[in-house]
Design an enzyme around this catalytic site. Structure first.
Site, PDB file in Angstrom:
ATOM      1  N   ALA A  66       0.845  -1.190   0.000  1.00 41.01           N
ATOM      2  CA  ALA A  66       0.000   0.000   0.000  1.00 41.01           C
ATOM      3  C   ALA A  66       0.881   1.241   0.000  1.00 41.01           C
ATOM      4  O   ALA A  66       2.066   1.184   0.336  1.00 41.01           O
ATOM      5  CB  ALA A  66      -0.913   0.004   1.222  1.00 41.01           C
ATOM      6  N   GLY A 112      -0.684  -5.097   1.118  1.00 38.55           N
ATOM      7  CA  GLY A 112      -1.929  -5.000   0.363  1.00 38.55           C
ATOM      8  C   GLY A 112      -1.871  -5.712  -0.973  1.00 38.55           C
ATOM      9  O   GLY A 112      -2.905  -6.151  -1.497  1.00 38.55           O
ATOM     10  N   GLU A 115      -2.587  -9.279  -0.170  1.00 33.46           N
ATOM     11  CA  GLU A 115      -4.005  -9.332   0.193  1.00 33.46           C
ATOM     12  C   GLU A 115      -4.890  -9.258  -1.049  1.00 33.46           C
ATOM     13  O   GLU A 115      -5.920  -9.944  -1.123  1.00 33.46           O
ATOM     14  CB  GLU A 115      -4.331  -8.188   1.159  1.00 33.46           C
ATOM     15  CG  GLU A 115      -3.733  -8.419   2.542  1.00 33.46           C
ATOM     16  CD  GLU A 115      -3.886  -7.234   3.471  1.00 33.46           C
ATOM     17  OE1 GLU A 115      -4.453  -7.409   4.557  1.00 33.46           O
ATOM     18  OE2 GLU A 115      -3.439  -6.123   3.114  1.00 33.46           O
ATOM     19  N   GLU A 135       3.383  -5.906   7.595  1.00 33.47           N
ATOM     20  CA  GLU A 135       2.748  -4.801   8.323  1.00 33.47           C
ATOM     21  C   GLU A 135       3.225  -4.638   9.762  1.00 33.47           C
ATOM     22  O   GLU A 135       3.354  -3.509  10.255  1.00 33.47           O
ATOM     23  CB  GLU A 135       1.221  -4.969   8.307  1.00 33.47           C
ATOM     24  CG  GLU A 135       0.561  -4.630   6.978  1.00 33.47           C
ATOM     25  CD  GLU A 135       0.511  -5.794   6.001  1.00 33.47           C
ATOM     26  OE1 GLU A 135      -0.203  -5.701   4.994  1.00 33.47           O
ATOM     27  OE2 GLU A 135       1.203  -6.813   6.239  1.00 33.47           O
TER      28      GLU A 135
END
Length: 257
Positions: A66, A112, A115, A135
């Site tokens: 991200a 992300g 994910e 993360e």
């Protein structure tokens, strides 16, 4: 369709969605998430599209994570809103599409990015791909479904290790633990994705959509997946595809779905 961060190609029932931010290693920012939602919504409504392949531009990254600069200053409430909105707009949305989505992981798939790949119906990877959820090294946890989908795919113990260590695994390790289905060279990645897509497109898109709903039901709280399977199985008997498929079988010919 013209987008700032996404390229879309359509041909013979197959759509290719390419995240195109090579200077940022295809990192997900708010604008890219919104564009991806719009793309998937449009492709879901396109009756000519039977399978979608999702990949990243270049040879370095699928999605490297991200865009941290967008949320580094967020409050508790803003952080929760970010995760909820992203899950609803993109990650849950992709998982529940009736159109099959194949993630062609062509490099780094981190945070992300992993994910997003996990929200697709299944994954294949190039041999240079690296995957992980880093993360916790930033003082936060995966917020786009990573703590839920990773254990579903690789088991609780392996998921706990990957999340807690914030480490990366190779494409081959990802295959060994069930995170990806196939590992090939960069040159073979999209051809393999297209080959698998072609095999999918020979079958009933109506039945495939029903199968997606039935499989996903097993992972929904308070839902009996067996009951959903029974309902979806029964609904298939009322479709033209069922009539064509069974008739073709009895007539010893290929079905025309």
């Amino acid at each position: 369709m013209n987008f700032e961060n996404i390229l879309v190609e359509k041909q013979n029932g197959l759509a290719r969605v390419i995240i195109n931010r090579p200077k940022k290693l295809n990192a997900l920012n708010k604008a890219t998430i919104e564009e991806l939602h719009e793309v998937f919504e449009s492709l879901e409504d396109d009756e000519d599209v039977r399978v979608i392949i999702l990949t990243g531009s270049g040879e370095k990254a699928f999605v490297a994570g991200a865009d941290i600069s967008e949320f580094a200053h967020f409050s508790i409430e803003e952080g929760a809103t970010l995760a909820r909105a992203g899950q609803e707009m993109l990650f849950d949305y992709v998982e529940n599409l009736a159109t099959p989505v194949i993630a062609a992981v062509n490099g780094f798939a981190l945070g992300g990015g992993l994910e997003l790949a996990m929200s697709c119906h299944f994954r294949i990877a190039s041999d240079n791909a690296k995957m992980g959820l880093p993360e916790v090294s930033l003082g936060v946890i995966p917020g786009y479904g990573g703590t839920q989908r990773l254990p579903q795919l690789v088991g609780k113990g392996k998921a706990m290790e990957l999340i807690m260590t914030a480490g990366m695994i190779s494409a081959q390790e990802a295959k060994e633990c069930g995170l990806v289905n196939h590992v090939v060279s960069q040159e073979e990645l999209l051809p393999l994705a297209e080959k698998i897509a072609g095999r999918i497109m020979r079958n009933s898109s109506v039945a495939i959509s029903a199968a997606i709903r039935a499989v996903n039901a097993n992972f929904e709280d308070g839902v009996n997946g067996f009951d959903i399977e029974i309902d979806e199985f029964g609904e298939c008997f009322g479709t033209e595809d069922f009539k064509e498929g069974t008739t073709a079988f009895l007539e010893k010919r290929k079905p025309n779905f």
